[in-house]
Design a protein around this motif. Structure first.
Motif, short mmCIF file in Angstrom:
data_model
loop_
_atom_site.label_atom_id
_atom_site.label_comp_id
_atom_site.label_asym_id
_atom_site.label_seq_id
_atom_site.Cartn_x
_atom_site.Cartn_y
_atom_site.Cartn_z
N SER A 156 51.21 23.51 37.41
CA SER A 156 51.37 23.95 38.27
C SER A 156 51.89 22.95 39.97
CB SER A 156 50.62 24.81 38.84
OG SER A 156 50.61 25.29 40.13
N SER A 204 39.75 44.74 39.66
CA SER A 204 41.29 44.54 39.05
C SER A 204 42.26 46.19 39.97
CB SER A 204 41.35 45.13 37.14
OG SER A 204 40.15 45.85 37.16
N GLU A 252 41.73 39.78 40.11
CA GLU A 252 42.07 40.44 40.95
C GLU A 252 43.59 39.08 41.16
OE1 GLU A 252 40.70 38.72 46.03
OE2 GLU A 252 40.78 36.99 44.58
N ALA A 253 44.15 38.68 40.66
CA ALA A 253 45.68 38.04 39.76
C ALA A 253 46.25 38.84 39.77
CB ALA A 253 45.30 36.66 40.12
N ARG A 254 45.53 40.06 38.42
CA ARG A 254 46.67 40.95 38.49
C ARG A 254 46.63 42.18 39.07
NH1 ARG A 254 42.92 39.76 34.34
NH2 ARG A 254 41.69 41.60 34.65
N ILE A 298 46.39 42.05 42.65
CA ILE A 298 47.53 41.47 43.71
C ILE A 298 49.05 41.53 42.70
CG2 ILE A 298 48.47 39.42 44.86
CD1 ILE A 298 45.59 38.37 45.35
N LYS A 299 49.82 41.56 42.12
CA LYS A 299 50.50 40.95 40.68
C LYS A 299 50.98 42.35 40.84
CE LYS A 299 53.10 39.91 36.70
NZ LYS A 299 52.95 39.01 35.60
N ASN A 300 50.55 43.40 40.60
CA ASN A 300 50.88 44.88 40.37
C ASN A 300 50.81 45.48 41.63
OD1 ASN A 300 51.02 44.00 37.12
ND2 ASN A 300 49.00 44.19 36.94
N GLY A 301 50.08 45.02 42.15
CA GLY A 301 49.91 45.80 43.62
C GLY A 301 49.04 46.84 43.78
N HIS A 361 45.75 45.07 47.80
CA HIS A 361 46.98 44.82 47.56
C HIS A 361 47.77 45.55 47.48
CE1 HIS A 361 44.04 42.27 46.43
NE2 HIS A 361 43.95 42.24 45.95
N SER A 362 48.22 46.87 47.75
CA SER A 362 49.25 47.49 47.73
C SER A 362 49.92 47.51 48.65
CB SER A 362 49.06 49.20 47.32
OG SER A 362 50.19 49.89 47.06
#
Length: 879
Positions: A243, A433, A460-462, A464-467, A471-472
């Motif tokens: 990264s 999740s 949490e990362a998942r 956020i990625k999937n909204g 995180h929506s």
């Protein structure tokens, strides 16, 4: 380290720390100078490139010597301290002479100006150089070796794109410099990029630069640097570039003998770093395992480490418990095997919340419904774990914190924070999740965190990625839940609906006592206070005007019993009636168990006389009798009393007949009706005429009135264009029309309800049962509308009721009883009252019912009936 083709750094064996270093320059030879970057402080200077074969000479020595034992002799030491001599591979001078090997390969030239003829070693160097020239080796090849000059790249224009282009595949490299244990400078091959790489997921103690330019090492910084240097410096490795946040390249260095990142952790030279562990491709759990091993062994930077649960017994650190209540989206109350209750907070997560102070100022603020996703989070946990056994692993104890430095009042009490699992599922991870909670970020030295912290970050990362959830980007869910607890008027309106519904689904939100609960009705989206019917539970302590009322025996046990059985469980309720305070009364069932019966059977309540008319009466009495015989709990001191004949002289109360003239304005589908007193009719008409005249003179501004439930206001009726007064909290009792809020207005102050009280009063018929069958009830309502609506009648109040008074009506002209007429026509059944002063009226109604039976009118039209054949809920006969 090999500085160049003719200079190396050597050091002895370590004894209690990194050993001293010593630079040895090879005598009598010279190799090309390696490339040098111009000082950043002097932008006018240019970078110096490699001289031909300089890098090849360096590489020849690096591959031959790095990590090997050598023997050296010092021939000359200059005034500045530089040492020149011969270096041999191995432990003595019989080993391979490094200078001779370089000259033989054509990678170095001999300094012939200093050659002495009587020195055989120097003479041999000259011979080897002549042979290399003759063989055209190395720098003696044709062309001068310009193809051996590297195109070194010190700067990468777009580091992030560069890292992404590597696709996280291993890149061959040579470690050129070790800044500290976890930061290295690497030469990437074959394109000669010189990059600084920070090891992903870890951080070693560093060297801090002071104001005077000197560096001071943190504890174990030198040891960590030596650990990395001794294993990686100038070694052939592979690097996974993982990264590039903020221009910093993160990567993992892989050596044939192991992964330096994991070794540093295991040996106590580094600690895990949360922000970069997410990109570590080799598995973050390996890093945590290495750190955990070092902590347990208390090595190096962990020498003073004390685990958060070090002072706890094993049975207190890990146990199985039953979940009794979901307090919040991050806390549960569990029942231990000892019977003790304990609040457990889920480690390292934060439930949904609203920032700011408005929530504190708003008295109507209800976190569970008003904070976005709080209700969904609570419901997820409730459905997943309530009433079930879970595995609890305590991660840390969060000490109590005060609201300020000077305050003694704790802002947060001491918290037991743990990982809670059921069926192998980590509840905190599942919440995160789904976007129903977020993960707390800690200081790097804060060890009080979840034992599965990395899994939480990954979850949490998942999310956020999937909204998901919080995180929506969609609109947040809104829960408009009406709380009608204690709202008598609202409860009256809601009561008929619940009575008709039979068994309704509910969730027990709160338990006030053994028989008093707060319920959430999902289909109706409202909260109600619910009292268990048919029983009398011990009262708990409470504040009274005269002081604290002492709790009755076993009140706490009754409340605990009810909590354990139904709190936050899905139940079914049958509502029968309500009290004056707007609390509903009825029966509560959970998984086939009647809570009233369960309390009686467990000797935690007594049967109340109101249960006599219930279908559960026999079961209640049977349970009470068994409890009395066992002399259990509330019956512990019970003694059977001898039956004695007691003569009571009572004054029999007389029925009062005080009929007054009323005007029936409306009859509802439930056989309730509204009336207005004839006596105040003229006053009402005059008031309305005066009010309408004032409204005509000063019309209301359209849309200026904000309608609120419970307000008295005026509305314009389109049928006649006139204004009428009504209350927004009750059913219309005369003309009906659905109007927009723009046609509502405030009552002029001179015509408020203080001037003349509300004129439409609700009543229901005494001595008759309301048919539960819709067709039968519709026939009765049609008959009443035809006979008495919009007519003048005589009204007498017979007795009070739950929602409104029970009355008898008489036709104004004939003085015949309206309700009795319905009974005689066989349209309704008699409601038998037990009050002595009403028995004369009850008898008259029963006689009327008998005449309808004999004549086989309406519901009695079948001849083969018995008194118990009529179904009181539907008037349908068995045949």
């Amino acid at each position: 380290m090999v500085l160049s083709g003719c200079a190396i750094i050597v050091r002895g064996q370590p004894r209690g720390g990194p050993p001293p270093e010593r630079q040895i320059n090879l005598s009598n030879i010279r190799t090309g100078a390696l490339a040098r970057r111009a000082p950043q402080s002097q932008p006018d200077q240019k970078d110096t490139p490699d001289e031909p074969y300089a890098f090849q000479a360096r590489e020849f020595l690096r591959k031959m010597l790095i990590g090997k034992e050598v023997c050296f002799t010092v021939e000359v030491k200059t005034a500045l301290g530089r040492e020149y001599g011969m270096v041999y591979l191995g432990r003595d001078t019989t080993g391979e002479n490094i200078a001779e090997s370089l000259v033989n390969e054509g990678l170095a030239t001999v300094r012939r100006e200093g050659i002495r003829g009587n020195n055989p070693d120097q003479a041999r160097l000259c011979d080897l150089e002549d042979q290399a020239k003759a063989s055209k080796k190395g720098m003696w090849t044709e062309g001068g070796g310009t193809n051996t000059i590297r195109d070194l790249k010190y700067i990468i224009e777009n580091p992030r794109n560069f890292v992404d282009s590597m696709h996280q595949k291993p890149v061959n490299a040579v470690i050129e410099h070790v800044r500290d244990g976890s930061v290295v400078r690497a030469l990437l091959l074959p394109d000669y990029y010189l990059v600084t790489v920070m090891l992903s997921g870890v951080k070693c103690p560093t060297f801090k630069r002071e104001a005077d330019g000197t560096e001071s090492p943190e504890p174990f910084a030198a040891e960590a640097k030596f650990f990395t240097e001794s294993r990686l410096l100038q070694r052939d490795v592979q690097i996974i570039l993982e990264s590039c946040p903020n221009q910093v390249i993160l990567g993992t260095v892989l050596h044939p003998n192991g992964n330096i990142t994991e070794l540093l952790l295991k040996e106590g030279f580094a600690r895990c770093v949360d922000w970069s562990m997410a990109v570590y491709t080799q598995g973050a759990e390996k890093l945590r395992a290495g750190e955990k091993s070092a902590k347990e062994r208390k090595v190096r930077i962990w020498k003073d480490y004390v685990a958060p649960t070090a002072n706890m017994d094993q049975k207190d650190r890990q146990f199985v418990a039953k979940v009794m209540q979901v307090v919040n989206a991050d806390a549960v109350v569990v029942k231990l095997n000892s019977g003790e209750y304990k609040t457990i907070h889920l480690s390292s997560i934060r439930p949904p919340r609203i920032e700011g102070e408005n929530k504190d100022k708003d008295k109507r603020f209800r976190p569970i419904y008003d904070i976005p996703y709080m209700f969904e989070a609570r419901e997820f946990m409730r459905k997943k774990i309530i009433g079930k056994k879970v595995n609890v692993t305590v991660d840390y104890i969060r000490a109590a914190t005060s609201s300020s430095e000077t305050s003694t009042i704790p802002a947060f009490a001491e918290r037991t924070c743990a990982t809670v699992t059921i069926g192998g599922i980590n509840i905190a991870e599942a919440l995160v999740s789904k976007g129903f909670a977020t993960v707390i970020r800690y200081r790097q030295d804060d060890d009080q965190r979840s034992s599965h912290y990395d899994e939480l970050l990954a979850a949490e990362a998942r999310a956020i990625k999937n909204g998901k959830g919080l995180h929506s980007k969609k609109e947040v869910p809104i829960h408009r839940v009406a709380d009608i607890s204690g709202e008598t008027q609202k409860a009256k309106q809601f009561l008929p609906f619940l009575q008709r519904a039979g068994r309704s689904e509910a969730v027990v939100e709160y338990v006030f006592s053994g028989s008093r609960l707060k319920l959430y009705m999902p289909k109706e989206t409202c909260l109600i206070t619910f009292l268990l019917a048919g029983i009398e539970c011990p009262r708990g302590s409470r504040n009274m005007p005269g002081g604290m009322q002492v709790a009755e025996p076993f009140s706490d046990e009754a409340m605990a019993f009810t909590k354990e059985l139904v709190l936050q469980r899905e139940v079914e309720v049958e509502v029968e009636s309500m009290d004056k305070a707007g609390n509903f009364i009825g029966w509560l069932h959970i998984e086939g168990v009647n809570l009233s019966v369960a309390l009686v059977e467990n000797a935690l309540s007594k049967v109340h006389f109101t249960a006599e008319r219930s279908s559960y009466y026999k079961t209640l009495v049977s349970g009470e009798e068994a409890s009395r015989l066992r002399k259990d709990k509330i019956w512990a001191n019970y003694e059977e009393k001898k039956v004695e004949e007691v003569v009571h002289v009572m004054e029999e109360k007389e029925r009062t007949a005080n009929y007054r003239a009323v005007y029936v304005t409306e009859i509802t589908d439930t056989m309730h009706f509204y009336t207005q007193d004839v006596e105040t009719g003229t006053q009402l008409e005059n008031l309305m005429e005066t009010m309408r005249a004032e409204i005509a003179a000063q019309p209301p501004v359209e849309g200026s009135y904000a309608a609120r439930r419970g307000d008295y206001c005026i509305a314009n009726f389109s049928a006649d264009g006139e204004w009428y007064v009504f209350c927004l909290s009750v059913t219309w009792c005369c003309n009906r029309e659905i109007v927009p809020s723009t046609r509502l207005a405030v009552i002029p102050p001179a015509f408020s309800t203080r001037t003349l009280a509300a004129q439409a009063t609700e009543y229901t018929f005494a001595y008759i049962q309301v048919p539960q069958d819709e067709d039968a009830r519709a026939d009765v309502v049609d008959s009443l509308v035809r006979d008495i609506q919009n007519t003048q009648c005589l009204l007498n109040v017979e007795h009070s009721g739950v929602t409104c008074p029970h009355v008898t009506l008489q036709f104004a002209d004939s003085k015949d009883d309206v309700g009795l007429s319905l009974v005689k026509e066989g349209m309704v059944m008699v409601d038998v009252r037990k009050e002595k002063h009403l028995q004369k009226m009850v008898t008259e109604y029963l006689n009327g019912q008998e005449s309808a039976k004999t004549a086989r009118l309406n519901i009695w039209r079948y001849g083969d009936f018995r008194d118990d054949d009529a179904d009181e809920f539907g008037y349908k006969l068995k045949k």
